[in-house]
Write a protein that holds these residues in place. Structure first.
Motif, PDB file in Angstrom:
ATOM      1  N   LEU A  45       0.822  -1.214   0.000  1.00  0.00           N
ATOM      2  CA  LEU A  45       0.000   0.000   0.000  1.00  0.00           C
ATOM      3  C   LEU A  45       0.858   1.266   0.000  1.00  0.00           C
ATOM      4  N   LYS A  46       1.994   1.236   0.692  1.00  0.00           N
ATOM      5  CA  LYS A  46       2.893   2.393   0.695  1.00  0.00           C
ATOM      6  C   LYS A  46       3.356   2.710  -0.726  1.00  0.00           C
ATOM      7  N   ARG A  47       3.709   1.701  -1.462  1.00  0.00           N
ATOM      8  CA  ARG A  47       4.190   1.889  -2.825  1.00  0.00           C
ATOM      9  C   ARG A  47       3.075   2.348  -3.758  1.00  0.00           C
ATOM     10  N   ILE A  48       1.907   1.760  -3.601  1.00  0.00           N
ATOM     11  CA  ILE A  48       0.771   2.151  -4.439  1.00  0.00           C
ATOM     12  C   ILE A  48       0.375   3.601  -4.175  1.00  0.00           C
ATOM     13  N   MET A  49       0.322   3.992  -2.900  1.00  0.00           N
ATOM     14  CA  MET A  49      -0.025   5.372  -2.556  1.00  0.00           C
ATOM     15  C   MET A  49       1.010   6.356  -3.088  1.00  0.00           C
ATOM     16  N   SER A  50       2.269   5.944  -3.081  1.00  0.00           N
ATOM     17  CA  SER A  50       3.332   6.804  -3.610  1.00  0.00           C
ATOM     18  C   SER A  50       3.145   7.038  -5.106  1.00  0.00           C
ATOM     19  N   VAL A  51       2.768   5.986  -5.836  1.00  0.00           N
ATOM     20  CA  VAL A  51       2.522   6.109  -7.275  1.00  0.00           C
ATOM     21  C   VAL A  51       1.322   7.020  -7.534  1.00  0.00           C
ATOM     22  N   VAL A  52       0.249   6.823  -6.766  1.00  0.00           N
ATOM     23  CA  VAL A  52      -0.961   7.639  -6.921  1.00  0.00           C
ATOM     24  C   VAL A  52      -0.657   9.108  -6.658  1.00  0.00           C
ATOM     25  N   LYS A  53       0.101   9.403  -5.594  1.00  0.00           N
ATOM     26  CA  LYS A  53       0.456  10.796  -5.264  1.00  0.00           C
ATOM     27  C   LYS A  53       1.299  11.435  -6.368  1.00  0.00           C
ATOM     28  N   THR A  54       2.233  10.656  -6.910  1.00  0.00           N
ATOM     29  CA  THR A  54       3.091  11.171  -7.979  1.00  0.00           C
ATOM     30  C   THR A  54       2.269  11.555  -9.209  1.00  0.00           C
ATOM     31  N   LEU A  55       1.348  10.696  -9.596  1.00  0.00           N
ATOM     32  CA  LEU A  55       0.501  10.977 -10.755  1.00  0.00           C
ATOM     33  C   LEU A  55      -0.421  12.164 -10.493  1.00  0.00           C
ATOM     34  N   ALA A  56      -0.935  12.267  -9.262  1.00  0.00           N
ATOM     35  CA  ALA A  56      -1.828  13.375  -8.911  1.00  0.00           C
ATOM     36  C   ALA A  56      -1.087  14.714  -8.949  1.00  0.00           C
ATOM     37  N   ARG A  79       2.102   1.436 -15.762  1.00  0.00           N
ATOM     38  CA  ARG A  79       3.462   1.613 -16.283  1.00  0.00           C
ATOM     39  C   ARG A  79       4.457   1.801 -15.144  1.00  0.00           C
ATOM     40  N   ILE A  80       4.084   2.656 -14.180  1.00  0.00           N
ATOM     41  CA  ILE A  80       4.987   2.925 -13.057  1.00  0.00           C
ATOM     42  C   ILE A  80       5.124   1.689 -12.164  1.00  0.00           C
ATOM     43  N   ILE A  81       3.996   1.000 -11.925  1.00  0.00           N
ATOM     44  CA  ILE A  81       4.048  -0.223 -11.119  1.00  0.00           C
ATOM     45  C   ILE A  81       4.992  -1.235 -11.767  1.00  0.00           C
ATOM     46  N   LYS A  82       4.867  -1.381 -13.089  1.00  0.00           N
ATOM     47  CA  LYS A  82       5.726  -2.307 -13.830  1.00  0.00           C
ATOM     48  C   LYS A  82       7.189  -1.906 -13.703  1.00  0.00           C
ATOM     49  N   MET A  83       7.454  -0.596 -13.761  1.00  0.00           N
ATOM     50  CA  MET A  83       8.824  -0.108 -13.639  1.00  0.00           C
ATOM     51  C   MET A  83       9.392  -0.396 -12.244  1.00  0.00           C
ATOM     52  N   ILE A  84       8.577  -0.205 -11.208  1.00  0.00           N
ATOM     53  CA  ILE A  84       9.016  -0.445  -9.829  1.00  0.00           C
ATOM     54  C   ILE A  84       9.412  -1.905  -9.620  1.00  0.00           C
ATOM     55  N   THR A  85       8.674  -2.821 -10.261  1.00  0.00           N
ATOM     56  CA  THR A  85       8.960  -4.249 -10.074  1.00  0.00           C
ATOM     57  C   THR A  85      10.351  -4.647 -10.577  1.00  0.00           C
ATOM     58  N   GLU A  86      10.932  -3.816 -11.446  1.00  0.00           N
ATOM     59  CA  GLU A  86      12.270  -4.128 -11.959  1.00  0.00           C
ATOM     60  C   GLU A  86      13.344  -3.974 -10.891  1.00  0.00           C
ATOM     61  N   PHE A  87      13.034  -3.172  -9.847  1.00  0.00           N
ATOM     62  CA  PHE A  87      14.040  -2.889  -8.826  1.00  0.00           C
ATOM     63  C   PHE A  87      13.610  -3.293  -7.412  1.00  0.00           C
TER      64      PHE A  87
END
Length: 219
Positions: A45-56, A79-87
């Motif tokens: 959830l921390k990672r998902i919320m971070s992605v949502v905030k960035t897009l907002a 796209r961002i979630i997919k990118m995060i999974t690489e690292f």
């Protein structure tokens, strides 16, 4: 005689003590598993919320026309979630769990020609998406239940097993009957809706269709 009774009593108490210790051990093990799962979902959830905030902050849309995570034309959020999974190993594990579930579902939900209906959420603004969502369950309930049973019996992930058990409970007689009725209703409404949205729609034809729909519901 008394000695035998005492020895039997001591044996019973010893056995009871061992059983209690075993139960305590099981409880501790369950508590650890639950605690581990809680921390896992907190991290997700921390990672998902971070992605949502960035897009907002950047005023970018989360959703779009494509919601397949492996498609190069998918939406910004995926796209961002997919990118995060690489690292990130946590997101890698999360994506692997979802992909594994979907692969099991696809293996079970197939027609004789190898094709199945896609299970997906509907869009509130489109009747067509409602019909498609209900249709997938309406005509594939047995296959879906088999996939859920497979997950319950073979998955090592406690959350996956729990989710599968919860979903399987819905696939009972009353639910299936209501699904058949609901699909018929949505299908009739959707056919009328498609005609009404056409640019060359004739008002007389529209009135005739609506009257026919009213008659259908009355019958």
């Amino acid at each position: 005689m008394k000695r035998v009774v005492v020895m039997l009593s001591m044996k019973a108490w010893k056995e009871a003590e061992l059983r209690l210790k075993k139960i305590v051990t099981i409880d501790v093990s369950h508590e650890r598993a639950i605690s581990k799962e809680k921390e896992y979902w907190k991290d997700i959830l921390k990672r998902i919320m971070s992605v949502v905030k960035t897009l907002a902050i950047c005023n970018l849309a989360l959703r779009g026309g494509n919601e397949k995570i492996d498609d190069c034309n998918n939406v910004n959020f995926l796209r961002i979630i997919k990118m995060i999974t690489e690292f990130d190993p946590i997101m890698q594990e999360h994506l692997k769990r979802s992909t594994k579930r979907w692969e099991i579902l696809k293996n079970h939900v197939k027609y004789r020609d190898g094709k199945g209906l896609t299970l997906k959420s509907w869009l509130e603004t489109r009747w067509q998406s409602r019909v498609s969502s209900v249709k997938a369950i309406r005509f594939q309930a047995p296959q879906i239940k088999n996939s859920l049973i497979h997950l319950m019996e073979n998955s090592d992930d406690a959350t996956t097993v729990s989710d599968a058990q919860s979903l399987a409970k819905y696939l009972k007689f009353d639910f299936l009957v209501s699904m058949v009725i609901w699909y018929e209703i949505l299908n009739k409404v959707n056919k009328v809706s498609e005609v009404l949205w056409k640019k060359d729609m004739n008002i007389d034809d529209a009135i005739s269709l609506l009257n026919g729909l009213i008659t259908y519901f009355e019958e």
